[in-house]
Scaffold this active site. Structure first.
Site, PDB file in Angstrom:
ATOM      1  N   HIS A   1      11.946  -1.137 -12.493  1.00  0.00           N
ATOM      2  CA  HIS A   1      11.770  -2.586 -12.639  1.00  0.00           C
ATOM      3  C   HIS A   1      11.783  -3.186 -11.238  1.00  0.00           C
ATOM      4  O   HIS A   1      12.792  -3.089 -10.530  1.00  0.00           O
ATOM      5  CB  HIS A   1      12.906  -3.163 -13.499  1.00  0.00           C
ATOM      6  CG  HIS A   1      12.833  -4.655 -13.679  1.00  0.00           C
ATOM      7  ND1 HIS A   1      13.736  -5.336 -14.466  1.00  0.00           N
ATOM      8  CD2 HIS A   1      11.996  -5.598 -13.194  1.00  0.00           C
ATOM      9  CE1 HIS A   1      13.446  -6.636 -14.454  1.00  0.00           C
ATOM     10  NE2 HIS A   1      12.390  -6.816 -13.679  1.00  0.00           N
TER      11      HIS A   1
ATOM     12  N   HIS B   1       0.814  -1.227   0.000  1.00  0.00           N
ATOM     13  CA  HIS B   1       0.000   0.000   0.000  1.00  0.00           C
ATOM     14  C   HIS B   1       0.847   1.278   0.000  1.00  0.00           C
ATOM     15  O   HIS B   1       1.953   1.310   0.538  1.00  0.00           O
ATOM     16  CB  HIS B   1      -0.928   0.009   1.219  1.00  0.00           C
ATOM     17  CG  HIS B   1      -0.179   0.053   2.532  1.00  0.00           C
ATOM     18  ND1 HIS B   1       0.204   1.226   3.114  1.00  0.00           N
ATOM     19  CD2 HIS B   1       0.286  -0.946   3.315  1.00  0.00           C
ATOM     20  CE1 HIS B   1       0.856   0.963   4.241  1.00  0.00           C
ATOM     21  NE2 HIS B   1       0.929  -0.346   4.374  1.00  0.00           N
TER      22      HIS B   1
HETATM   23  C1  LIG Z   1      13.348 -12.477 -15.282  1.00  0.00           C
HETATM   24  C2  LIG Z   1      14.613 -11.797 -14.825  1.00  0.00           C
HETATM   25  O1  LIG Z   1      15.664 -12.329 -14.882  1.00  0.00           O
HETATM   26  S1  LIG Z   1      14.471 -10.206 -14.217  1.00  0.00           S
HETATM   27  C3  LIG Z   1      16.109  -9.775 -13.703  1.00  0.00           C
HETATM   28  C4  LIG Z   1      16.133  -9.005 -12.407  1.00  0.00           C
HETATM   29  N1  LIG Z   1      17.511  -8.654 -12.131  1.00  0.00           N
HETATM   30  C5  LIG Z   1      18.138  -8.953 -10.979  1.00  0.00           C
HETATM   31  O2  LIG Z   1      17.560  -9.435 -10.028  1.00  0.00           O
HETATM   32  C6  LIG Z   1      19.611  -8.631 -10.946  1.00  0.00           C
HETATM   33  C7  LIG Z   1      19.928  -7.511  -9.945  1.00  0.00           C
HETATM   34  N2  LIG Z   1      21.327  -7.145 -10.057  1.00  0.00           N
HETATM   35  C8  LIG Z   1      22.259  -7.516  -9.147  1.00  0.00           C
HETATM   36  O3  LIG Z   1      21.949  -8.134  -8.115  1.00  0.00           O
HETATM   37  C9  LIG Z   1      23.692  -7.102  -9.493  1.00  0.00           C
HETATM   38  O4  LIG Z   1      24.557  -8.048  -8.866  1.00  0.00           O
HETATM   39  C10 LIG Z   1      24.046  -5.670  -9.037  1.00  0.00           C
HETATM   40  C11 LIG Z   1      23.372  -4.694 -10.023  1.00  0.00           C
HETATM   41  C12 LIG Z   1      23.558  -5.330  -7.662  1.00  0.00           C
HETATM   42  C13 LIG Z   1      25.544  -5.450  -9.009  1.00  0.00           C
HETATM   43  O5  LIG Z   1      26.064  -5.569 -10.271  1.00  0.00           O
HETATM   44  P1  LIG Z   1      27.555  -5.029 -10.545  1.00  0.00           P
HETATM   45  O6  LIG Z   1      27.616  -3.564 -10.251  1.00  0.00           O
HETATM   46  O7  LIG Z   1      27.891  -5.492 -11.925  1.00  0.00           O
HETATM   47  O8  LIG Z   1      28.420  -5.671  -9.429  1.00  0.00           O
HETATM   48  P2  LIG Z   1      29.325  -6.990  -9.466  1.00  0.00           P
HETATM   49  O9  LIG Z   1      28.632  -8.113 -10.164  1.00  0.00           O
HETATM   50  O10 LIG Z   1      30.679  -6.569  -9.938  1.00  0.00           O
HETATM   51  O11 LIG Z   1      29.377  -7.346  -7.937  1.00  0.00           O
HETATM   52  C14 LIG Z   1      30.008  -6.509  -6.992  1.00  0.00           C
HETATM   53  C15 LIG Z   1      30.200  -7.301  -5.724  1.00  0.00           C
HETATM   54  O12 LIG Z   1      28.921  -7.544  -5.127  1.00  0.00           O
HETATM   55  C16 LIG Z   1      28.647  -8.955  -5.043  1.00  0.00           C
HETATM   56  N3  LIG Z   1      27.244  -9.143  -5.385  1.00  0.00           N
HETATM   57  C17 LIG Z   1      26.620  -8.832  -6.554  1.00  0.00           C
HETATM   58  N4  LIG Z   1      25.300  -9.096  -6.478  1.00  0.00           N
HETATM   59  C18 LIG Z   1      25.084  -9.585  -5.250  1.00  0.00           C
HETATM   60  C19 LIG Z   1      23.917 -10.023  -4.562  1.00  0.00           C
HETATM   61  N5  LIG Z   1      22.717 -10.013  -5.171  1.00  0.00           N
HETATM   62  N6  LIG Z   1      24.046 -10.432  -3.276  1.00  0.00           N
HETATM   63  C20 LIG Z   1      25.260 -10.433  -2.665  1.00  0.00           C
HETATM   64  N7  LIG Z   1      26.401 -10.017  -3.255  1.00  0.00           N
HETATM   65  C21 LIG Z   1      26.302  -9.608  -4.522  1.00  0.00           C
HETATM   66  C22 LIG Z   1      29.592  -9.592  -6.052  1.00  0.00           C
HETATM   67  O13 LIG Z   1      29.891 -10.913  -5.718  1.00  0.00           O
HETATM   68  C23 LIG Z   1      30.796  -8.676  -5.952  1.00  0.00           C
HETATM   69  O14 LIG Z   1      31.523  -8.999  -4.781  1.00  0.00           O
HETATM   70  P3  LIG Z   1      33.124  -8.759  -4.701  1.00  0.00           P
HETATM   71  O15 LIG Z   1      33.341  -7.284  -4.895  1.00  0.00           O
HETATM   72  O16 LIG Z   1      33.452  -9.244  -3.325  1.00  0.00           O
HETATM   73  O17 LIG Z   1      33.693  -9.581  -5.811  1.00  0.00           O
END
Ligand SMILES: CC(=O)SCCNC(=O)CCNC(=O)[C@H](O)C(C)(C)COP(=O)(O)OP(=O)(O)OC[C@H]1O[C@@H](n2cnc3c(N)ncnc32)[C@H](O)[C@@H]1OP(=O)(O)O
Length: 200
Positions: free
Chosen positions: A140, A131
């Site tokens: 997204h 809500h």
């Molecule tokens: C139908 C569908 O598929 S819809 C898709 C929906 N999309 C998502 O859910 C994806 C969301 N995106 C993420 O979670 C991405 O990991 C982001 C955007 C947060 C980060 O991406 P980037 O900036 O490229 O970061 P990167 O991949 O280099 O990771 C940075 C650090 O965070 C860590 N990390 C990344 N994502 C996560 C997470 N979800 N949880 C915990 N740690 C994470 C990585 O392991 C890395 O650690 P390190 O520095 O110790 O090596």
């Protein structure tokens, strides 16, 4: 609502999921994608607009997962065009919620009372907008994500799959919230939040 005639812009994975929301594909009057290498999707021919003027006889849905690319297509190529809003029949939308144009609600998503979802937003599978929330244009809300009550999500922000945004928290514009995160405090514009903290 989902069987109206329309054009689809985008022909990758997200577009496939959007096409799958439709009762049948007969209403799809054309599919466009900038990638010349993509020739078809689910048996539909994909056209490549280049400099061609895009038809305006039916509304569009921009079915592109990247928030920024979706915005650019809407504002640069389809600025003069109309858009549909797609809501899967399994979604639950309060009668006191507002949904913008070009917005897609995937299967089992929920938008509750007095929430406002902007234009060209993806409310992905089984996500919840509780809500009094606001989701800005081109946002997204990823699969299974939860926005608790009174949350505000800025324009262009990605809330990753299964992330939880706690009540009343404000997430700025063009932020990325990592999948599985718990967001317990406000997040500034352009920031990335991973887990329970801002990314250093
Ligand atoms: C139908 C569908 O598929 S819809 C898709 C929906 N999309 C998502 O859910 C994806 C969301 N995106 C993420 O979670 C991405 O990991 C982001 C955007 C947060 C980060 O991406 P980037 O900036 O490229 O970061 P990167 O991949 O280099 O990771 C940075 C650090 O965070 C860590 N990390 C990344 N994502 C996560 C997470 N979800 N949880 C915990 N740690 C994470 C990585 O392991 C890395 O650690 P390190 O520095 O110790 O090596």
């Amino acid at each position: 609502m989902n069987s109206n005639n329309m054009y689809i812009y985008g022909a990758s994975g997200h577009a496939k999921a959007v096409l799958d929301l439709l009762e049948d594909l007969a209403g799809v009057k054309g599919v466009y994608d900038d990638n010349m290498g993509v020739k078809s999707i689910l048996g539909l021919e994909v056209s490549h607009p280049n400099s061609k003027k895009l038809p305006g006889d039916f509304p569009y849905i921009v079915a592109i997962g990247s928030n920024l690319v979706r915005k650019n297509i809407v504002e640069q190529k389809l600025a003069e065009h109309a858009f549909v809003t797609l809501v899967h029949p399994s979604s639950i939308v309060s009668k006191a919620a507002e949904l913008g144009v070009g917005t897609v609600l995937m299967e089992n998503s929920i938008v509750k009372i007095d929430s406002t979802v902007g234009n060209h937003v993806i409310i992905n599978t089984a996500s919840t907008v509780d809500h009094d929330c606001v989701v800005g244009d081109y946002g997204h809300i990823g699969p299974g994500a939860t926005l608790c009550g009174g949350v505000s999500i800025g324009k262009g922000t990605l809330i990753g799959a299964k992330a939880v945004v706690l009540p009343g928290v404000k997430v700025g514009e063009w932020c990325a919230i990592a999948a599985g995160s718990i967001v317990h405090q406000d997040v500034a514009d352009g920031a990335t939040w991973i887990g329970t903290a801002l990314k250093k």
